[in-house]
Design a protein around this motif. Structure first.
Motif, PDB file in Angstrom:
ATOM      1  N   GLN A 125       0.856  -1.131  -0.158  1.00 25.57           N
ATOM      2  CA  GLN A 125       0.113  -0.096  -0.003  1.00 25.57           C
ATOM      3  C   GLN A 125       0.778   1.331   0.267  1.00 25.57           C
ATOM      4  N   GLY A 126       0.664   2.136  -1.077  1.00 27.05           N
ATOM      5  CA  GLY A 126       1.350   3.525  -1.036  1.00 27.05           C
ATOM      6  C   GLY A 126       2.646   3.295  -1.982  1.00 27.05           C
ATOM      7  N   ASP A 127       3.126   1.992  -2.473  1.00 26.80           N
ATOM      8  CA  ASP A 127       4.014   1.907  -3.516  1.00 26.80           C
ATOM      9  C   ASP A 127       3.613   2.803  -4.752  1.00 26.80           C
ATOM     10  N   LEU A 128       4.856   3.421  -5.340  1.00 26.34           N
ATOM     11  CA  LEU A 128       4.465   4.369  -6.701  1.00 26.34           C
ATOM     12  C   LEU A 128       3.992   3.270  -7.752  1.00 26.34           C
ATOM     13  N   CYS A 129       3.041   3.963  -8.284  1.00 26.05           N
ATOM     14  CA  CYS A 129       2.415   2.961  -9.402  1.00 26.05           C
ATOM     15  C   CYS A 129       2.614   3.638 -10.813  1.00 26.05           C
ATOM     16  N   ASP A 130       3.868   3.350 -11.398  1.00 28.98           N
ATOM     17  CA  ASP A 130       4.138   4.046 -12.598  1.00 28.98           C
ATOM     18  C   ASP A 130       4.159   2.958 -13.920  1.00 28.98           C
ATOM     19  N   ALA A 131       3.803   1.801 -13.674  1.00 30.60           N
ATOM     20  CA  ALA A 131       3.743   0.715 -14.789  1.00 30.60           C
ATOM     21  C   ALA A 131       2.631  -0.161 -14.524  1.00 30.60           C
ATOM     22  N   LEU A 149      -2.613   3.920 -12.426  1.00 33.35           N
ATOM     23  CA  LEU A 149      -1.689   4.495 -13.303  1.00 33.35           C
ATOM     24  C   LEU A 149      -1.920   5.755 -13.972  1.00 33.35           C
ATOM     25  N   PHE A 150      -2.972   6.433 -13.981  1.00 36.26           N
ATOM     26  CA  PHE A 150      -3.267   7.587 -14.436  1.00 36.26           C
ATOM     27  C   PHE A 150      -3.949   8.592 -13.393  1.00 36.26           C
ATOM     28  N   SER A 151      -4.059   8.171 -12.143  1.00 32.36           N
ATOM     29  CA  SER A 151      -4.257   9.138 -11.259  1.00 32.36           C
ATOM     30  C   SER A 151      -3.249  10.134 -10.825  1.00 32.36           C
ATOM     31  N   ASP A 152      -3.795  11.245 -10.205  1.00 35.90           N
ATOM     32  CA  ASP A 152      -2.983  12.200 -10.087  1.00 35.90           C
ATOM     33  C   ASP A 152      -1.945  11.688  -8.726  1.00 35.90           C
ATOM     34  N   ASN A 153      -2.296  10.978  -7.932  1.00 36.47           N
ATOM     35  CA  ASN A 153      -1.745  10.420  -6.950  1.00 36.47           C
ATOM     36  C   ASN A 153      -1.381   9.168  -7.089  1.00 36.47           C
ATOM     37  N   ASN A 154      -0.458   8.559  -8.274  1.00 37.15           N
ATOM     38  CA  ASN A 154      -0.432   7.573  -8.447  1.00 37.15           C
ATOM     39  C   ASN A 154       0.333   6.484  -7.557  1.00 37.15           C
ATOM     40  N   HIS A 155      -0.458   6.040  -6.437  1.00 34.24           N
ATOM     41  CA  HIS A 155      -0.028   5.065  -5.441  1.00 34.24           C
ATOM     42  C   HIS A 155      -1.039   4.110  -5.382  1.00 34.24           C
ATOM     43  N   PHE A 156      -0.242   2.776  -5.059  1.00 35.04           N
ATOM     44  CA  PHE A 156      -1.108   1.919  -4.954  1.00 35.04           C
ATOM     45  C   PHE A 156      -2.085   1.967  -3.692  1.00 35.04           C
ATOM     46  N   PRO A 157      -3.331   1.655  -3.765  1.00 33.28           N
ATOM     47  CA  PRO A 157      -4.110   1.922  -2.626  1.00 33.28           C
ATOM     48  C   PRO A 157      -4.079   0.736  -1.584  1.00 33.28           C
ATOM     49  N   VAL A 158      -3.927  -0.498  -2.210  1.00 38.98           N
ATOM     50  CA  VAL A 158      -3.770  -1.777  -1.460  1.00 38.98           C
ATOM     51  C   VAL A 158      -2.421  -2.462  -1.399  1.00 38.98           C
ATOM     52  N   ASP A 159      -2.320  -3.475  -0.169  1.00 36.83           N
ATOM     53  CA  ASP A 159      -1.391  -4.356  -0.502  1.00 36.83           C
ATOM     54  C   ASP A 159      -1.879  -5.631  -1.304  1.00 36.83           C
ATOM     55  N   VAL A 160      -0.940  -6.148  -1.869  1.00 28.07           N
ATOM     56  CA  VAL A 160      -1.198  -7.409  -3.076  1.00 28.07           C
ATOM     57  C   VAL A 160      -0.260  -8.392  -2.512  1.00 28.07           C
ATOM     58  N   THR A 161      -0.751  -9.758  -2.241  1.00 28.74           N
ATOM     59  CA  THR A 161      -0.060 -10.876  -1.897  1.00 28.74           C
ATOM     60  C   THR A 161      -0.438 -11.986  -2.467  1.00 28.74           C
ATOM     61  N   PHE A 185      -9.438  12.611 -19.487  1.00 29.02           N
ATOM     62  CA  PHE A 185     -10.574  11.495 -19.125  1.00 29.02           C
ATOM     63  C   PHE A 185      -9.999  10.445 -18.316  1.00 29.02           C
ATOM     64  N   MET A 186      -9.140   9.898 -18.640  1.00 28.24           N
ATOM     65  CA  MET A 186      -8.494   8.732 -17.965  1.00 28.24           C
ATOM     66  C   MET A 186      -8.052   9.329 -16.665  1.00 28.24           C
ATOM     67  N   THR A 187      -7.422  10.152 -16.437  1.00 25.03           N
ATOM     68  CA  THR A 187      -7.091  10.827 -15.192  1.00 25.03           C
ATOM     69  C   THR A 187      -8.340  11.179 -14.172  1.00 25.03           C
ATOM     70  N   HIS A 188      -8.974  11.901 -14.845  1.00 29.96           N
ATOM     71  CA  HIS A 188     -10.396  12.140 -14.058  1.00 29.96           C
ATOM     72  C   HIS A 188     -10.920  10.890 -13.411  1.00 29.96           C
ATOM     73  N   ASN A 189     -11.089   9.676 -14.368  1.00 31.15           N
ATOM     74  CA  ASN A 189     -11.743   8.523 -13.882  1.00 31.15           C
ATOM     75  C   ASN A 189     -10.973   7.767 -12.583  1.00 31.15           C
ATOM     76  N   ALA A 190      -9.539   8.130 -13.057  1.00 29.96           N
ATOM     77  CA  ALA A 190      -8.633   7.710 -11.984  1.00 29.96           C
ATOM     78  C   ALA A 190      -8.770   8.187 -10.778  1.00 29.96           C
ATOM     79  N   ASN A 191      -8.967   9.433 -10.843  1.00 30.14           N
ATOM     80  CA  ASN A 191      -8.958  10.214  -9.544  1.00 30.14           C
ATOM     81  C   ASN A 191     -10.237   9.827  -8.695  1.00 30.14           C
ATOM     82  N   ARG A 192     -11.500   9.495  -9.682  1.00 29.05           N
ATOM     83  CA  ARG A 192     -12.599   9.256  -9.041  1.00 29.05           C
ATOM     84  C   ARG A 192     -12.538   7.840  -8.172  1.00 29.05           C
ATOM     85  N   THR A 193     -11.578   6.868  -8.920  1.00 29.88           N
ATOM     86  CA  THR A 193     -11.428   5.653  -8.296  1.00 29.88           C
ATOM     87  C   THR A 193     -10.465   5.759  -6.980  1.00 29.88           C
TER      88      THR A 193
END
Lengths: 222, 222
Positions: free
Chosen positions: A43-49, A86-98, B127-135
């Motif tokens: 959770q919180g890791d950068l999501c750039d790929a 991947l496309f959010s302004d704050n591109n960090h993972f919201p979850v732990d993945v196991t 559009f992608m970024t906005h949707n990502a931010n909504r998520t």
DNA sequence: ACAAGAGTGTAACAACTGTTACACTTTAAT
DNA sequence: ATTAAAGTGTAACAGTTGTTACACTCTTGT
């Protein structure tokens, strides 16, 4: 390595590829393998790929400040992990993945995804639809969590997962996982379940559930 | 009618348009006006056009089977409403949308959006970024709802909305709306708030909140 | 200035859930 | 086959929340 089944992937199925090998070589991606119970993403890791789960299955969960666990979902390959972020302004993972078993993850750089989207309208469409479906899923989770009683959550969940014909159905989660999915304590869930069985509303055999009294179950929603 | 401020819209800002009027004429869209408290969209309505809020503000909320209300968010123009659902396989609105004042909505057919995305990569990206931010937003809502105690939710919420400097800040929701946002009963929320005030952890003056004891507030998360 | 409505503070009680603890059963690994 | 680990059933008790009810304050429109 087993060949990836692109056709089964919700975002890649529309790619018309003559030679999958060439396609994958063409993508500047890296592949990583994990063992059971490995923490793949924190959770919180950068999501750039784009993290594409190509083999195996994983679970995702959110850990609150207080250590409480909220199970989100179980994901089976092939499927991308949290593609929206991947496309959010704050591109960090919201979850732990196991990893739940041996797992293979393919990381595709964001720029590659952008390129694919612009050159392939089918891919773009699939990607949009997949993200939209993920949003739908999250919305359902919200609705479930907003139900205040455990029996209410159970009623909502069981009605949603049954076929509506009174026939038995399988819930592929054990009690502990169900409790995390609902965000409640395990013994509390067990109590609610056993009361519902005693009241003749449902019956349980291992992971096989049967709705005996649909009307009574629906009343628990109120 | 007031001119729409496209530049302020998160998904349209990147459109380079010489003549907004011509652009809007070009889009085969319809415009509708609503009065305060009008129900604009009902949970379950088909979502086959992008609903763009061009004037005014609305609130969105989910109504559970039992009539319980879960407030989702308050949206101010200009912003699209539930844009992700336009592309989901089950394209129905997940929320009720109610006008908080005089409201103007522009409906743009899905096909027009598709066309825009394919011809304008900036629009697609926005559009992608906005949707990502909504998520991301929905994920935060999930996290908040997964906190089990009301004081815990309040601590999480207040810490997130403060500036972290001990200065007062405004929460633009009344108690009833806050209770709906948290998915709890209004008197229960009031009780928690007044206990936190009595304990000297926060102070409240109308909609102005001040964190007096950040450490104590953080302990409520546990 | 006044009335009506919206929003807030509070109380008592019932209902529900969390916590902790422990026995028991099932599953998986060696 | 045996053992360890994981999963389940249950109980008592404390703690939190919902419900209902009512008085009070504040806001708003007339």
């Amino acid at each position: 390595m087993k060949k990836v089944d692109l056709a089964a992937c919700p975002v890649c199925s529309k790619l018309e590829i003559d030679d999958e090998g060439a396609f994958l070589d063409d993508l500047k991606c890296t592949i990583k393998v994990y063992s059971k119970n490995d923490l793949i993403i924190r959770q919180g890791d950068l999501c750039d790929a784009l993290h594409m789960l190509t083999q195996g299955s994983v679970k995702t969960e959110m850990i609150a400040e207080n250590g409480n666990i909220l199970g989100i979902e179980i994901i089976k390959a092939p499927r991308p992990l949290a593609p929206a972020f991947l496309f959010s302004d704050n591109n960090h993972f919201p979850v732990d993945v196991t990893a739940l078993e041996e797992v293979e993850i393919m990381k595709i750089p964001k720029a590659e995804i952008m390129r694919l989207m612009m050159t392939n309208s089918d891919f773009m469409s699939s990607f949009m639809t997949h993200n939209a479906n993920r949003t739908q899923f999250l919305t359902n989770r919200l609705q479930l969590l907003s139900i205040k009683t455990i029996k209410g959550k159970l009623a909502h969940f069981l009605l949603e997962n049954s076929y509506g014909d009174g026939k038995p159905f399988i819930i592929n989660r054990n009690q502990t996982q169900l409790a995390e999915f609902f965000g409640v304590a395990r013994p509390s869930l067990a109590r609610s379940l056993s009361e519902m069985v005693q009241d003749g509303i449902i019956s349980i055999n291992k992971k096989e559930y049967t709705i005996l009294n649909p009307k009574g179950l629906r009343e628990l929603l109120v």
